[in-house]
Design an enzyme around this catalytic site. Structure first.
Site, PDB file in Angstrom:
ATOM      1  N   LYS B  80       0.862  -1.181   0.155  1.00 19.25           N
ATOM      2  CA  LYS B  80      -0.085  -0.168   0.018  1.00 19.25           C
ATOM      3  C   LYS B  80       0.903   1.187  -0.066  1.00 19.25           C
ATOM      4  CE  LYS B  80      -3.790  -1.993   2.951  1.00 19.25           C
ATOM      5  NZ  LYS B  80      -4.866  -2.108   1.889  1.00 19.25           N
ATOM      6  N   ARG B 164     -22.993  -3.313  -3.811  1.00 19.42           N
ATOM      7  CA  ARG B 164     -24.244  -3.108  -4.132  1.00 19.42           C
ATOM      8  C   ARG B 164     -24.745  -1.813  -4.824  1.00 19.42           C
ATOM      9  NH1 ARG B 164     -28.807  -6.573  -3.052  1.00 19.42           N
ATOM     10  NH2 ARG B 164     -28.407  -7.776  -1.327  1.00 19.42           N
ATOM     11  N   SER B 235      -7.630  -7.560   8.129  1.00 20.57           N
ATOM     12  CA  SER B 235      -7.259  -8.269   9.537  1.00 20.57           C
ATOM     13  C   SER B 235      -8.060  -9.505   9.888  1.00 20.57           C
ATOM     14  CB  SER B 235      -8.009  -7.000  10.522  1.00 20.57           C
ATOM     15  OG  SER B 235      -7.842  -5.761  10.104  1.00 20.57           O
TER      16      SER B 235
END
EC number: 4.3.3.6
Lengths: 206, 291
Positions: B80, B164, B235
């Site tokens: 990242k 969604r 996590s």
């Protein structure tokens, strides 16, 4: 080219459901299996995704092993129970087409990994042979009689050595990247990521 | 960046489809992830739950730590960078990373501009809460999209909402007349060509994964049901009681997400899941970083 969204939920081609033979089973535990399905749709050939052992029914008479991560696919091949029917299919000399990770699954030996999966292809293959993603590249070369085929390599393998049973079909920069052995076709590159259907047609003709 | 490179970078994401990308902080965790069947790992110094707990500024991981993970596994390694941090991205490219995640999980370096990802040879994945954000990131050169979710919470609600929302907006765009796409592009604040692509093809022009709050095999299966092409688990694995078992179960659940009998078996005796924080209990909304 990414495949159309309907392939996320499509399990087989329309004509595969009722078919009693002539269906291509596409290993669909992980990777770019939908791209092969789209390719077969373009050629009008029935196909069915192989997600679990029971998907491998009598209608399947050829198998595609797609690109993806071979370590992931190798584990899921065993946990799903798909390893045995596909191994039996290959042992019976029936047609199988492996691209990239599929070539790794087919190889009799890997030179930088202790795993052996189907062990059917008489060749030693090196995983991630061109390095990481910055080593991925595109090229053009022949696959046997198929001239000027577009080759796409994504963290691809190449063949380190070939035994007597397999024949070299494609070489790029002195590296062997395409093989045939009876009814086995194995490529380190990804025909399913291109618009060129010729190797798929060759496979369907086996 | 050559057209060819952009296509090759999108292609790598296609190879990851149907797979699980796991956050790892050590070579040992990376090996556990690979052994469990992860299709890639995300190397970072602290997993999102710990970043959230620690507070403060979180930055790109130490390159030595990332290299340790690269040496430990054969699957692709991602890492990242902070949103807009061009120099961190150049550093990751210099160490031959397979994918850069320009991530809201780290503290943003720039509150206006994202990285011009077309200037890089390595691929980028970016988070998006909705179709407009996804297409803006793709316009900047992202080769893969993921939902933002709300990292480090173990609460899947935001990933569900983002997936969604995005797929609903895609369906709406598909339903428009051709001459209405110009206005839709304006409303979405995206280039017309990308809006047109979605209108014509019914999908993003790159692979779309789910990320954020996935903690169980059922969570992974839910995201696949909602149209994700694969799953990131942050996590959820290494904050749980039995990481190796949970990781393997999530891999299998992602591959066979429609098989409820299998999901039932995979969900048995996994030990403790990460504790999690409900969406309305959290202080820092990471998903709001970068629009």
């Amino acid at each position: 080219m990414v495949v159309a969204v309907e392939y996320i939920s499509k399990e087989e081609s329309a004509d595969a459901e009722s078919a009693t033979h002539g269906v291509t089973g596409i290993l669909a535990v992980q990777g770019a299996f939908a791209e092969h399905a789209a390719m077969l749709d373009r050629l009008g050939a029935p196909w069915k995704l192989l997600r679990a052992a029971e998907d491998f029914d009598d209608s399947i008479d050829r198998v595609i092993l797609p690109g993806g991560e071979s370590t992931t696919q190798g584990k899921l091949l065993h946990s799903t129970g798909l390893f045995e029917p596909i191994a039996a299919h290959i042992a019976a000399g029936k047609p199988v087409f492996g691209t990239c990770a599929g070539m790794i699954l087919l190889a009799k030996k890997l030179d930088n990994d202790e795993h052996v999966y189907f062990g059917a292809l008489d060749a030693v293959v090196r995983r991630n042979a061109y390095g990481r993603q910055l080593g991925s590249f595109a090229a053009t070369a022949d696959f046997g009689d198929i001239k000027d085929f577009p080759l796409v390599f994504i963290r691809g393998p190449f063949v380190v050595s070939v035994g007597d049973k397999a024949t070299v079909e494609t070489e790029v920069d002195g590296r062997i990247v395409g093989l045939r052995q009876g009814n086995i076709i194995a490529t380190a590159f990804h025909p399913e990521l291109t618009d060129d259907t010729r190797i798929h047609e060759l496979f369907l003709g086996l | 960046m050559a057209q060819n490179r952009a296509e090759l970078n999108r292609n790598l994401a296609q190879m990851l489809k149907g797979g699980v990308i796991m956050d790892v902080t050590t070579p040992e965790q990376a090996r556990i992830a690979e052994d469990a069947g992860a299709c890639a790992v995300m190397a970072l110094e602290r997993i999102p739950a710990d970043i959230r707990a620690a507070g403060g500024v979180s930055r790109m991981s130490d390159p030595a730590m990332i290299k340790g993970i690269q040496a430990a596994v054969s699957i692709p390694v991602m890492a990242k960078v902070r949103i807009g941090h061009i120099a961190e991205a150049r550093i990751l490219q210099a160490i031959d990373i397979d994918y850069i995640d320009e991530s809201e999980v780290l503290s943003p370096a720039d509150d206006v501009y994202h990285i011009d990802k077309r200037q890089f040879d390595v691929p980028f994945v970016c988070g998006a809460k909705n179709l407009g954000e996804a297409l803006r990131r793709i316009a900047e050169g992202a080769a893969m999209i993921r939902t933002k979710g709300e990292p480090g919470t173990g609460d899947v609600i935001q990933a569900v909402r983002h997936m969604r929302t995005m797929n609903k907006q895609i369906r709406e765009l598909v339903g428009l007349r051709d001459d209405e796409v110009y206005e839709a592009a304006k409303q979405l604040a995206v280039p017309y060509d990308l809006a047109k692509y979605v209108h014509d093809n019914g999908r993003l022009p790159v692979v779309n994964f789910a990320a954020g709050g996935v903690a169980t095999p059922a969570d992974a299966a839910l995201m696949m049901e909602l149209g994700a092409e694969g799953v990131f688990v942050g996590s959820g694995i290494f904050k749980s009681g039995d990481p190796a078992k949970r990781a393997a179960a999530i891999v299998k659940a992602t591959a066979n997400w429609q098989d409820a009998d299998l999901l039932a078996k995979l969900s048995e005796n996994l030990g403790e899941a990460m504790v999690g924080i409900n969406e309305d209990e959290i202080q820092t909304i990471m998903a709001a970083r970068g629009e």
